[in-house]
Design a protein around this motif. Structure first.
Motif, mmCIF file in Angstrom:
data_model
loop_
_atom_site.group_PDB
_atom_site.id
_atom_site.type_symbol
_atom_site.label_atom_id
_atom_site.label_comp_id
_atom_site.label_asym_id
_atom_site.label_seq_id
_atom_site.Cartn_x
_atom_site.Cartn_y
_atom_site.Cartn_z
ATOM 1 N N SER A 106 -8.350 3.776 -3.033
ATOM 2 C CA SER A 106 -7.122 4.080 -3.788
ATOM 3 C C SER A 106 -6.009 3.108 -3.394
ATOM 4 O O SER A 106 -5.260 2.623 -4.254
ATOM 5 N N ALA A 107 -5.912 2.824 -2.097
ATOM 6 C CA ALA A 107 -4.917 1.849 -1.634
ATOM 7 C C ALA A 107 -5.239 0.460 -2.175
ATOM 8 O O ALA A 107 -4.338 -0.283 -2.589
ATOM 9 N N HIS A 144 7.829 -3.981 2.275
ATOM 10 C CA HIS A 144 7.059 -3.167 1.329
ATOM 11 C C HIS A 144 7.315 -1.687 1.605
ATOM 12 O O HIS A 144 6.395 -0.868 1.589
ATOM 13 N N VAL A 145 8.574 -1.356 1.848
ATOM 14 C CA VAL A 145 8.930 0.015 2.222
ATOM 15 C C VAL A 145 8.607 1.002 1.106
ATOM 16 O O VAL A 145 8.415 2.200 1.353
ATOM 17 N N GLU A 146 8.515 0.521 -0.135
ATOM 18 C CA GLU A 146 8.212 1.410 -1.253
ATOM 19 C C GLU A 146 6.841 2.062 -1.113
ATOM 20 O O GLU A 146 6.570 3.103 -1.713
ATOM 21 N N LEU A 147 5.984 1.471 -0.267
ATOM 22 C CA LEU A 147 4.633 2.014 -0.091
ATOM 23 C C LEU A 147 4.596 3.210 0.858
ATOM 24 O O LEU A 147 3.597 3.922 0.911
ATOM 25 N N LEU A 148 5.671 3.422 1.593
ATOM 26 C CA LEU A 148 5.682 4.533 2.554
ATOM 27 C C LEU A 148 5.484 5.882 1.884
ATOM 28 O O LEU A 148 4.887 6.789 2.466
ATOM 29 N N ARG A 149 5.968 6.016 0.670
ATOM 30 C CA ARG A 149 5.800 7.307 -0.018
ATOM 31 C C ARG A 149 4.343 7.602 -0.326
ATOM 32 O O ARG A 149 3.967 8.744 -0.605
ATOM 33 N N HIS A 150 3.505 6.572 -0.277
ATOM 34 C CA HIS A 150 2.063 6.738 -0.475
ATOM 35 C C HIS A 150 1.305 6.768 0.848
ATOM 36 O O HIS A 150 0.070 6.772 0.862
ATOM 37 N N GLY A 151 2.042 6.774 1.962
ATOM 38 C CA GLY A 151 1.404 6.807 3.273
ATOM 39 C C GLY A 151 0.816 5.470 3.679
ATOM 40 O O GLY A 151 -0.107 5.423 4.503
ATOM 41 N N TYR A 202 -2.423 -3.567 5.858
ATOM 42 C CA TYR A 202 -1.832 -2.228 5.816
ATOM 43 C C TYR A 202 -2.673 -1.173 6.536
ATOM 44 O O TYR A 202 -3.910 -1.249 6.552
ATOM 45 N N ALA A 203 -1.965 -0.186 7.084
ATOM 46 C CA ALA A 203 -2.590 1.057 7.531
ATOM 47 C C ALA A 203 -2.458 2.063 6.398
ATOM 48 O O ALA A 203 -1.387 2.189 5.786
ATOM 49 N N VAL A 204 -3.550 2.774 6.126
ATOM 50 C CA VAL A 204 -3.591 3.739 5.026
ATOM 51 C C VAL A 204 -3.608 5.133 5.637
ATOM 52 O O VAL A 204 -4.639 5.588 6.163
ATOM 53 N N GLY A 205 -2.488 5.809 5.559
ATOM 54 C CA GLY A 205 -2.313 7.074 6.268
ATOM 55 C C GLY A 205 -3.208 8.204 5.809
ATOM 56 O O GLY A 205 -3.499 9.128 6.578
#
Length: 304
Positions: A106-107, A144-151, A202-205
C-alpha cells in the motif's frame, strides 16, 4: 504481472524458520514467493525443507556459512536474477503480521514506486520496540511530512528485518557487501541507498513484524557477555568502512561513537575491560585497511 520474492536467510534455526515461512505464506491479499538461503545449517534444516510441498517456497544451501551479509548477498542476487520485480528480505526469526506485506505494498502504491526501500516496524516478543531494529529517522523528514497521516516517515537507515526493495534499486545500488560477514551490512546498505545515492526511504508504521530474538537488550561491546566479545571486531571494522564512505563528517561521527564506547567500557564494563578495549581499538584502526568492493547485478532480459 509484477512478482515479489521474500528472501529469508537462515542458519541453525529450523523451528523458527518454519514459523517464519508459515507467516509469509499466510500474508493477506498480496502474494509472494519465498527464497530460503541456508548458510549450511547443521540442525536438519535441509531435511526439514525437503518436506515442504509448497511450490511458492524455493530452497538453496550455500554450502558454507557466509554470515548474514553473505546470505543476503546470495539471496538478493538470486531474486533479481530470477526476474522478480520486488524483494522483501528478513532473518529466519522474523514473524510478519498477516498484513505486513499488504501494508508495504500500500505504501509502495501511495509513493508510486518512488523510493529506495521501505522498512517495517519491528517489535520484540513482548509487543514493544525491538531495540536492535530501530530505524534512524531522517532529520529533514518534514520534507514529506504529509505522509505522517498515513503512518509513513522518512528514514535513512534500517536493518534487514523486513526491508522491501524494488529490484531496480538493487541493480542501481549493487549488492550487500558479503565481506562484512556479520554486523553492519544492513547499516552500510541502507545508508548507501539513502545517503550516498540520495533516494527517499521510509518506515511504514502499519507494517509490523515480530523479531523473535532471545533478549531485547540491544548490542553493546561494553556490556555484552564475554563469549560474544570477539564478534564486535566485525562491527567496528565494518562501521569504519561505512562511515569512511561518507567523508569527514561520517568519520568524525564514527570516531566519536567509538570513543564513547571505549569510555563506557572503562567506566561500566562488568569484566574483561582490557579485552573489550583491545577489540574496539584494534577494529577501529584495522578498519582503515578494510576496502571490499561492491558487486554489481543486472536483471535478466527474460524472466526465469
Amino acid at each position: 504481472m509484477e512478482q515479489i520474492a521474500a528472501v529469508v536467510v537462515t542458519y541453525n534455526r529450523k523451528d523458527l524458520l518454519q514459523q517464519c515461512l508459515k507467516s509469509i505464506l499466510a500474508q493477506e491479499q498480496v502474494v509472494c514467493d519465498v527464497l530460503v538461503v541456508d548458510n549450511a545449517s547443521a540442525d536438519g534444516t535441509q531435511q526439514a525443507m525437503e518436506q515442504w510441498a509448497e511450490p511458492r517456497v524455493r530452497y538453496r544451501n550455500t554450502g558454507q556459512n557466509l554470515g548474514g551479509a553473505g546470505g543476503f548477498n546470495f539471496g538478493m542476487r538470486w531474486a533479481v536474477e530470477a526476474g522478480y520485480d520486488y524483494v522483501w528480505i528478513m532473518d529466519d526469526d522474523t514473524i510478519p503480521q498477516p498484513d505486513a506485506l499488504k501494508q508495504l505494498w500500500s505504501a509502495h502504491e501511495m509513493l508510486r514506486g518512488n523510493y529506495g526501500f521501505l522498512s517495517s516496524v519491528v517489535l520484540w516478543k513482548d509487543g514493544k520496540e525491538c531495540r536492535m531494529n530501530r530505524q534512524k529517522i531522517k532529520k529533514s523528514f518534514y520534507e514529506h511530512v504529509e505522509l505522517l497521516r498515513h503512518g509513513i516517515i522518512q528514514i535513512e537507515q534500517a536493518t534487514f528485518v523486513s526491508l522491501f526493495f524494488p529490484a531496480e534499486v538493487i541493480c542501481r545500488a549493487g549488492l550487500p557487501i558479503k565481506e562484512f560477514f556479520i554486523w553492519g551490512d544492513d547499516l552500510e546498505y541502507t545508508r548507501r541507498i539513502s545517503c550516498r545515492m540520495g533516494l527517499d526511504c521510509y518506515a511504514v508504521g502499519q507494517s509490523i513484524v515480530t523479531h523473535m530474538m532471545q533478549s531485547n537488550n540491544g548490542a553493546s561491546l561494553s556490556t555484552d557477555v564475554p563469549e560474544r566479545i570477539e564478534r564486535y571486531r566485525y562491527a567496528y571494522r565494518n562501521e569504519n568502512y561505512t562511515y569512511r564512505k561518507e567523508g569527514i563528517k561520517g568519520m568524525l561521527y564514527y570516531l566519536a561513537r567509538s570513543g564513547r564506547e571505549l569510555l563506557r567500557i572503562l567506566l561500566h564494563s562488568p569484566d574483561h575491560k582490557a579485552k573489550r578495549s583491545m577489540v574496539l581499538i584494534g577494529s577501529v584502526f584495522g578498519g582503515f585497511a578494510f576496502c571490499p568492493g561492491i558487486e554489481s547485478i543486472s536483471r535478466p532480459t527474460v524472466k526465469q
